[in-house]
Design a protein around this motif. Structure first.
Motif, short mmCIF file in Angstrom:
data_model
loop_
_atom_site.label_atom_id
_atom_site.label_comp_id
_atom_site.label_asym_id
_atom_site.label_seq_id
_atom_site.Cartn_x
_atom_site.Cartn_y
_atom_site.Cartn_z
N ARG A 61 8.96 -26.09 7.68
CA ARG A 61 9.96 -25.99 5.84
C ARG A 61 10.67 -25.16 5.31
O ARG A 61 11.25 -25.12 3.93
N LEU A 62 11.37 -23.98 6.03
CA LEU A 62 12.25 -23.44 5.10
C LEU A 62 13.67 -24.50 4.98
O LEU A 62 14.38 -24.49 4.58
N GLY A 63 13.35 -24.79 6.13
CA GLY A 63 15.41 -26.35 6.22
C GLY A 63 16.36 -25.38 5.91
O GLY A 63 16.29 -24.43 6.38
N ALA A 64 17.52 -26.52 5.15
CA ALA A 64 18.66 -26.01 5.10
C ALA A 64 18.34 -24.87 4.48
O ALA A 64 19.30 -25.40 3.42
N CYS A 65 18.11 -23.43 3.83
CA CYS A 65 17.87 -23.26 2.80
C CYS A 65 19.37 -22.16 2.55
O CYS A 65 20.29 -22.02 3.35
N HIS A 66 18.91 -21.59 1.12
CA HIS A 66 19.82 -20.42 0.73
C HIS A 66 20.49 -19.50 1.83
O HIS A 66 19.51 -19.01 2.13
N ALA A 67 21.45 -19.08 2.16
CA ALA A 67 22.00 -17.90 2.85
C ALA A 67 22.12 -18.44 4.70
O ALA A 67 22.02 -17.23 4.68
N LEU A 68 21.28 -19.85 4.62
CA LEU A 68 20.85 -20.10 5.55
C LEU A 68 22.65 -19.73 7.10
O LEU A 68 22.50 -19.96 8.16
N GLU A 69 23.45 -20.17 5.83
CA GLU A 69 24.92 -20.49 6.73
C GLU A 69 25.86 -19.41 6.77
O GLU A 69 25.97 -19.17 8.10
N LEU A 70 25.54 -18.15 6.97
CA LEU A 70 25.94 -16.52 6.62
C LEU A 70 25.97 -16.28 7.84
O LEU A 70 27.37 -16.00 8.35
N GLU A 74 28.89 -28.72 3.08
CA GLU A 74 27.39 -29.31 2.26
C GLU A 74 27.29 -28.04 4.32
O GLU A 74 27.26 -29.11 5.25
N PHE A 75 25.97 -27.52 4.40
CA PHE A 75 25.76 -27.13 5.50
C PHE A 75 24.08 -27.61 5.37
O PHE A 75 23.36 -27.00 3.83
N ALA A 76 23.83 -28.84 6.37
CA ALA A 76 22.57 -28.85 6.52
C ALA A 76 21.49 -28.93 7.72
O ALA A 76 20.32 -29.28 8.40
N TRP A 77 22.19 -27.73 8.30
CA TRP A 77 21.11 -27.20 9.88
C TRP A 77 20.14 -26.81 9.29
O TRP A 77 19.67 -25.55 8.22
N ARG A 78 18.79 -27.29 9.84
CA ARG A 78 17.41 -26.96 9.52
C ARG A 78 17.09 -25.73 10.44
O ARG A 78 16.48 -25.89 11.15
N SER A 79 16.61 -25.22 9.60
CA SER A 79 16.20 -23.49 10.14
C SER A 79 14.89 -24.23 10.47
O SER A 79 13.77 -24.83 9.49
N VAL A 118 30.07 -32.35 6.47
CA VAL A 118 28.78 -31.91 6.31
C VAL A 118 28.12 -30.61 7.23
O VAL A 118 28.75 -32.18 8.85
N PHE A 119 27.48 -29.25 7.86
CA PHE A 119 28.55 -29.24 8.93
C PHE A 119 26.23 -29.11 8.87
O PHE A 119 25.40 -28.14 9.14
N THR A 120 26.34 -30.10 9.92
CA THR A 120 24.82 -30.14 11.29
C THR A 120 25.70 -29.66 13.03
O THR A 120 26.26 -29.43 12.78
N GLU A 121 24.84 -29.76 13.66
CA GLU A 121 24.88 -29.74 15.07
C GLU A 121 26.18 -30.46 15.21
O GLU A 121 26.84 -29.60 16.95
N ALA A 122 26.38 -31.89 14.89
CA ALA A 122 27.62 -32.61 15.06
C ALA A 122 28.58 -32.52 13.34
O ALA A 122 28.30 -33.35 12.93
#
Length: 483
Positions: free
Chosen positions: A396-405, A385-390, A460-464
Motif C-alpha cells: 500500500r506504500l506504492g510509488a510514494c514520496h522519497a522512494l526514488e532517492l 514520473e517515478f512509478a515503481w511500487r514498493s 515513466v520510471f518502472t522496471e522497464a
C-alpha cells in the motif's frame, strides 16, 4: 592521503579502494549562533595547516521526525556549532580535471534532514565521472521563521552561500565551476524552485533537477506572521527577534515539532494561513507564485512520484480512515469541484477507497501539477514520473514520496532505505535512473525528448522505463486554471 586547497585553507582526505576521494565536513559559512543567529550567513574563518576532512561535520539542529516517519526517512544528528558545512566526493581531486558538478539539497519539509546521511553518499556519482557535493542548511525557525529586523529565508541564503563557495573552490577538487547542476528532493527541490523564480542564485548553477517539488510551496508574509505569532505564544514570548534569540534550542526545537503537529490537528486558516494546505509551517516566504520564464538560462529536469502522498497515509493508517466527506472537503480546499473531479479520478481507479483517491488528488496538488507548470514555463525542460511500487505495508506504500532517492543515488544496499524499499528492489531501475541523472549533469539531456505542450512526453520510471505522452491527461486537465 589526498590534500586539496580552498580559500580558507587546505583539507585532507583519504582515497577509497575505487579511487574516490571524500572530503567531509568542510565549512562553507561561519557557525550561525551567538551574534550570527537569525542572520544571513557569514563567510567561514580560515584555518592554519591542513584540516582533516575524513568525518562528517555537525548537523543543523532540528527535532526528530515524529513516528512512524522517524524509522522510514533517513537522517542523522551530529552535535556541534560548525553545522553549515558540505561534503565532496570526487574521482579526480586536482585542478584541471574540469568534471561536471552535482550539488545536492536534501528534503525534510524545511525542518529535518542533513547532507551527511549515508543515504546521500555521493560515491556512485563520483564513480560515474562527476564531482558530487552535499550540504546542510538552516532549518525550522532558524532557517525560515519570519522575523522583523532580519532577512527572510535564511536557509535559502545558506544554500546560496554554499553555491558561492563551490563556485570559488570546486576547481581544486576537479570540478568545473561553470558546469554545476543543483539537484534536490521535496524541500530541496522546492528550494531550487524559489532560487529559480527569485534569481537569488543567478549564475551559480547551469542545470537543475527538481524531484518532488517545484515553485508552488511558500508562505506569503501574512501567513508567515501567523506562524511566528503562534510559535511565540507557545513559548510564552513576544514575537520579536530579541525574544526568540533568548529561547534555548532545547525548548525551541520541541515547540517547533509540536507546532507542526498542531497544523495537522487543527487545520484552521485563521490560525495558520496558507500552511493549512501543505502542513509546512516553516518554508520560504515570498509575495506570491512566480515561475521562471523561457529565458531563465537553466536546463531543467523535473518530476514526481506517482503515489507521493501514500507516504503520509499508509504508514499512519490514515489511508483507511478517510471517508467520502473528507475526500470531498479536501478536493474543495484544493480548488476542485468534487462532483466534476471524483468521476475523473475514479475512472482509472474503479476500486479505490476514499483514502486512495485522496492520495491521488493530493499527489497532483502537491507534486505533479507544480512539476508540469514549471516544465511548461521553461521550454526544453525534461519531465519524469517515478512509478515503481514498493511492496512495503502490504503493497500500500506504492510509488510514494522519497522512494526514488535510493535509485537516484544508486544505493539500494543502504540499510537506511530498507524500510521504504523492502527486500528486493530492482537494480536495473537504479542503473537507469542514476545513468539519466549523470547524463543530464554532463550534457543537459537525460536520454528522452524534452517536454512540450503538444506531446507532453514524460519518462515513466518502472522496471522497464518508458517515455509516455501526457500520462493521465484527464486528471491533468482538471487543474487548468486551478493549480
Amino acid at each position: 592521503m589526498t590534500v586539496c586547497t580552498t580559500e580558507q585553507g587546505a583539507v585532507r582526505s583519504s582515497l577509497s579502494a575505487d579511487g574516490v576521494a571524500a572530503f567531509l565536513g568542510i565549512p562553507y559559512a561561519a557557525p550561525p549562533f551567538g551574534p550570527r543567529r537569525f542572520r544571513a550567513p557569514d563567510p567561514p574563518q580560515p584555518w592554519a595547516g591542513v584540516r582533516d576532512a575524513t568525518a562528517y561535520g555537525p548537523t543543523v539542529p532540528h527535532a526528530p521526525y515524529a513516528p512512524p516517519f522517524d524509522t522510514l526517512i533517513p537522517e542523522d544528528v551530529i552535535p556541534g556549532e560548525d553545522c553549515l558545512n558540505l561534503n565532496i566526493w570526487t574521482p579526480a581531486p586536482e585542478p584541471g580535471a574540469d568534471l561536471p558538478v552535482l550539488v545536492w539539497l536534501h528534503g525534510g519539509a524545511f525542518s529535518n534532514g542533513s547532507g551527511s546521511a549515508s543515504a546521500y553518499d555521493g560515491s556512485a556519482f563520483a564513480r560515474g565521472g562527476v564531482v558530487c557535493v552535499t550540504l546542510n542548511y538552516r532549518l525550522g525557525s532558524d532557517g525560515f521563521l519570519h522575523l522583523p529586523g532580519v532577512p527572510d529565508n535564511r536557509g535559502l541564503l545558506d544554500q546560496v552561500a554554499a553555491l558561492r563557495w563551490i563556485r570559488a573552490n570546486i576547481a581544486s577538487f576537479g570540478g568545473d565551476p561553470d558546469r554545476v547542476t543543483v539537484f534536490g528532493e521535496s524541500a530541496g527541490a522546492m528550494s531550487i524552485g524559489v532560487l529559480l523564480a527569485t534569481g537569488l542564485a543567478d549564475g551559480l548553477f547551469r542545470r537543475a533537477i527538481l524531484q518532488s517539488g517545484a515553485c508552488h510551496h511558500f508562505l506569503r508574509p501574512s501567513s508567515a506572521a501567523l506562524i511566528t505569532d503562534r510559535l511565540a505564544a507557545k513559548l510564552g514570548i513576544e514575537p520579536t527577534l530579541e525574544a526568540f534569540v533568548e529561547v534555548p534550542l532545547a525548548d525551541l526545537l520541541p515547540a517547533q515539532a509540536e507546532l507542526r503537529a498542531e497544523v495537522g490537528a487543527r487545520p484552521d486558516p485563521a490560525l495558520w494561513g496558507e500552511a493549512v494546505l501543505n502542513m509546512m509551517p516553516f518554508e520560504p516566504v515570498t509575495s506570491g507564485l512566480s515561475l521562471p520564464g523561457p529565458d531563465c538560462g537553466v536546463d531543467l529536469l523535473i518530476g514526481s512520484n506517482r503515489e507521493e502522498y501514500r507516504l503520509f497515509l499508509a504508514p499512519t493508517r490514515l489511508l483507511d480512515a478517510i471517508r467520502d466527506s473528507g475526500l470531498r472537503a479536501t478536493m474543495a480546499a484544493y480548488g476542485l469541484n468534487p462532483d466534476e473531479a471524483l468521476p475523473v479520478y475514479g475512472a482509472t481507479r474503479p476500486t479505490a477507497t476514499p483514502g486512495e483517491l485522496l492520495s491521488a488528488v493530493a499527489t497532483d496538488w502537491f507534486y505533479r501539477i507544480p512539476a508540469i507548470r514549471l516544465a511548461e514555463s521553461v521550454p526544453g525542460s525534461h519531465l519524469y514520473e517515478f512509478a515503481w511500487r514498493s511492496p512495503q505495508f502490504d503493497g500500500r506504500l506504492g510509488a510514494c514520496h522519497a522512494l526514488e532517492l535510493p535509485f537516484v543515488f544508486n544505493r539500494l544496499h543502504d540499510p537506511s532505505y530498507t524500510p521504504l524499499l523492502g527486500p528486493h528492489p530492482p537494480q536495473p531501475l537504479a542503473d537507469a535512473m542514476h545513468k539519466a541523472w549523470l547524463s543530464f549533469a554532463k550534457t543537459g539531456n537525460p536520454g528522452w525528448p524534452a517536454y512540450d505542450t503538444t506531446t507532453r512526453t514524460t519518462m515513466v520510471f518502472t522496471e522497464a522505463p518508458t517515455p509516455e505522452d501526457d500520462p493521465r491527461d484527464q486528471e491533468r486537465l482538471l487543474w487548468e486554471g486551478v493549480r
